[in-house]
Design a protein around this motif. Structure first.
Motif, PDB file in Angstrom:
ATOM      1  N   VAL A 169      -4.099   9.649  96.466  1.00  0.00           N
ATOM      2  CA  VAL A 169      -2.687   9.338  96.676  1.00  0.00           C
ATOM      3  C   VAL A 169      -2.395   9.303  98.169  1.00  0.00           C
ATOM      4  O   VAL A 169      -2.939  10.091  98.944  1.00  0.00           O
ATOM      5  CB  VAL A 169      -1.768  10.348  95.946  1.00  0.00           C
ATOM      6  N   MET A 187       1.741  15.588  92.566  1.00  0.00           N
ATOM      7  CA  MET A 187       0.499  15.153  91.924  1.00  0.00           C
ATOM      8  C   MET A 187       0.005  16.169  90.888  1.00  0.00           C
ATOM      9  O   MET A 187      -0.728  15.820  89.977  1.00  0.00           O
ATOM     10  CB  MET A 187      -0.598  14.882  92.959  1.00  0.00           C
ATOM     11  N   ARG A 192      -0.216   9.385  83.240  1.00  0.00           N
ATOM     12  CA  ARG A 192       0.987   9.999  82.669  1.00  0.00           C
ATOM     13  C   ARG A 192       1.447  11.140  83.542  1.00  0.00           C
ATOM     14  O   ARG A 192       0.653  11.707  84.289  1.00  0.00           O
ATOM     15  CB  ARG A 192       0.752  10.454  81.235  1.00  0.00           C
ATOM     16  N   VAL A 196       0.850  14.923  87.451  1.00  0.00           N
ATOM     17  CA  VAL A 196       0.287  13.625  87.068  1.00  0.00           C
ATOM     18  C   VAL A 196      -1.115  13.838  86.502  1.00  0.00           C
ATOM     19  O   VAL A 196      -1.893  14.622  87.031  1.00  0.00           O
ATOM     20  CB  VAL A 196       0.220  12.673  88.282  1.00  0.00           C
ATOM     21  N   LYS A 210       8.446  13.189  86.445  1.00  0.00           N
ATOM     22  CA  LYS A 210       9.205  13.299  87.680  1.00  0.00           C
ATOM     23  C   LYS A 210      10.383  14.211  87.381  1.00  0.00           C
ATOM     24  O   LYS A 210      11.213  13.901  86.530  1.00  0.00           O
ATOM     25  CB  LYS A 210       9.698  11.939  88.166  1.00  0.00           C
ATOM     26  N   VAL A 230       7.167   3.559  85.631  1.00  0.00           N
ATOM     27  CA  VAL A 230       6.260   3.560  86.773  1.00  0.00           C
ATOM     28  C   VAL A 230       5.762   2.142  86.954  1.00  0.00           C
ATOM     29  O   VAL A 230       5.246   1.524  86.022  1.00  0.00           O
ATOM     30  CB  VAL A 230       5.072   4.521  86.538  1.00  0.00           C
ATOM     31  N   ILE A 243       7.036  12.469  93.219  1.00  0.00           N
ATOM     32  CA  ILE A 243       6.370  13.135  92.098  1.00  0.00           C
ATOM     33  C   ILE A 243       5.234  13.995  92.643  1.00  0.00           C
ATOM     34  O   ILE A 243       4.416  13.530  93.437  1.00  0.00           O
ATOM     35  CB  ILE A 243       5.823  12.109  91.088  1.00  0.00           C
ATOM     36  N   GLY A 275       2.955   8.419  98.413  1.00  0.00           N
ATOM     37  CA  GLY A 275       3.580   8.268  97.099  1.00  0.00           C
ATOM     38  C   GLY A 275       2.985   7.184  96.230  1.00  0.00           C
ATOM     39  O   GLY A 275       3.545   6.847  95.190  1.00  0.00           O
ATOM     40  N   ALA A 326      -0.181   2.795  91.438  1.00  0.00           N
ATOM     41  CA  ALA A 326       1.064   3.171  90.762  1.00  0.00           C
ATOM     42  C   ALA A 326       1.995   3.821  91.770  1.00  0.00           C
ATOM     43  O   ALA A 326       1.589   4.724  92.503  1.00  0.00           O
ATOM     44  CB  ALA A 326       0.776   4.130  89.618  1.00  0.00           C
ATOM     45  N   GLU A 327       3.238   3.343  91.810  1.00  0.00           N
ATOM     46  CA  GLU A 327       4.241   3.929  92.696  1.00  0.00           C
ATOM     47  C   GLU A 327       4.755   5.215  92.065  1.00  0.00           C
ATOM     48  O   GLU A 327       5.327   5.188  90.974  1.00  0.00           O
ATOM     49  CB  GLU A 327       5.408   2.965  92.902  1.00  0.00           C
ATOM     50  N   LEU A 328       4.563   6.331  92.762  1.00  0.00           N
ATOM     51  CA  LEU A 328       4.982   7.633  92.247  1.00  0.00           C
ATOM     52  C   LEU A 328       5.770   8.421  93.300  1.00  0.00           C
ATOM     53  O   LEU A 328       5.453   9.569  93.590  1.00  0.00           O
ATOM     54  CB  LEU A 328       3.750   8.442  91.807  1.00  0.00           C
ATOM     55  N   THR A 386       3.187  -0.543  88.335  1.00  0.00           N
ATOM     56  CA  THR A 386       1.766  -0.544  88.670  1.00  0.00           C
ATOM     57  C   THR A 386       1.306  -1.946  89.040  1.00  0.00           C
ATOM     58  O   THR A 386       1.892  -2.940  88.619  1.00  0.00           O
ATOM     59  CB  THR A 386       0.898  -0.042  87.502  1.00  0.00           C
TER      60      THR A 386
END
Length: 160
Positions: free
Chosen positions: A133, A71, A86, A74, A89, A49, A69, A136, A64-66, A51
């Motif tokens: 968020v 939420m 943490r 997460v 994915k 990930v 994913i 993403g 953080a690029e997620l 950040t």
């Protein structure tokens, strides 16, 4: 000269077949280039990930690029001066293979678990941390304690 059966037919096929002797080598090389391209982020888990950590006089902001994913997968945890993001994915292959009999021929999208911990120069008050968020990208905003805000000041430089 005849091509051996176990050799790939094209460069793009190297390591695609899990039974190929090149599969493990390709996976290691791909991981090496992924690490190089991403500026060697700290890896903890199966998935990296990326950040950013920035600050103003009053707060620290971690993004953080997620992408892709959920939420619900997460967690953001605070312990003293550390904040940990943490999660997991899930693989599209795992999600769809059994449902509709889908066969995947190539999988390049990353999946797996991740964990990033950032240590700050002050204890974090978990009741004041905000997380949200959008598109993403997870944004966690951590207000600095009042004593941290007054520690920073500009010093005048005298000549001579």
């Amino acid at each position: 000269m005849a091509q051996r059966e176990w050799l790939p037919k094209m460069w793009g096929d190297w390591g695609e077949d899990k039974d190929s002797p090149f599969h493990a080598l390709r996976k290691q090389v791909d991981t090496l280039f992924d690490d190089f391209d991403s500026g060697f982020p700290i890896r903890s888990g199966d998935f990296t990930v990326r950040t950013n950590v920035s600050e103003t006089d009053g707060e620290v902001c971690i993004t953080a690029e997620l992408p892709g994913i959920e939420m619900s997968d997460v967690d953001v945890e605070i312990a003293g001066d550390k904040i940990t993001i943490r999660g997991e994915k899930k693989s599209e292959k795992d999600d769809q293979s059994e449902k509709d009999g889908r066969t995947f021929h190539r999988i390049e999208r990353s999946a797996g678990s991740f964990m990033r911990t950032t240590r700050l120069p002050f204890d974090i008050d978990p009741d004041k941390v905000a997380a949200g968020v959008k598109n993403g990208v997870l944004t966690v905003t951590i207000p600095k304690p009042a004593e941290e805000q007054t520690k920073t000041r500009k010093i005048e430089i005298n000549e001579g």
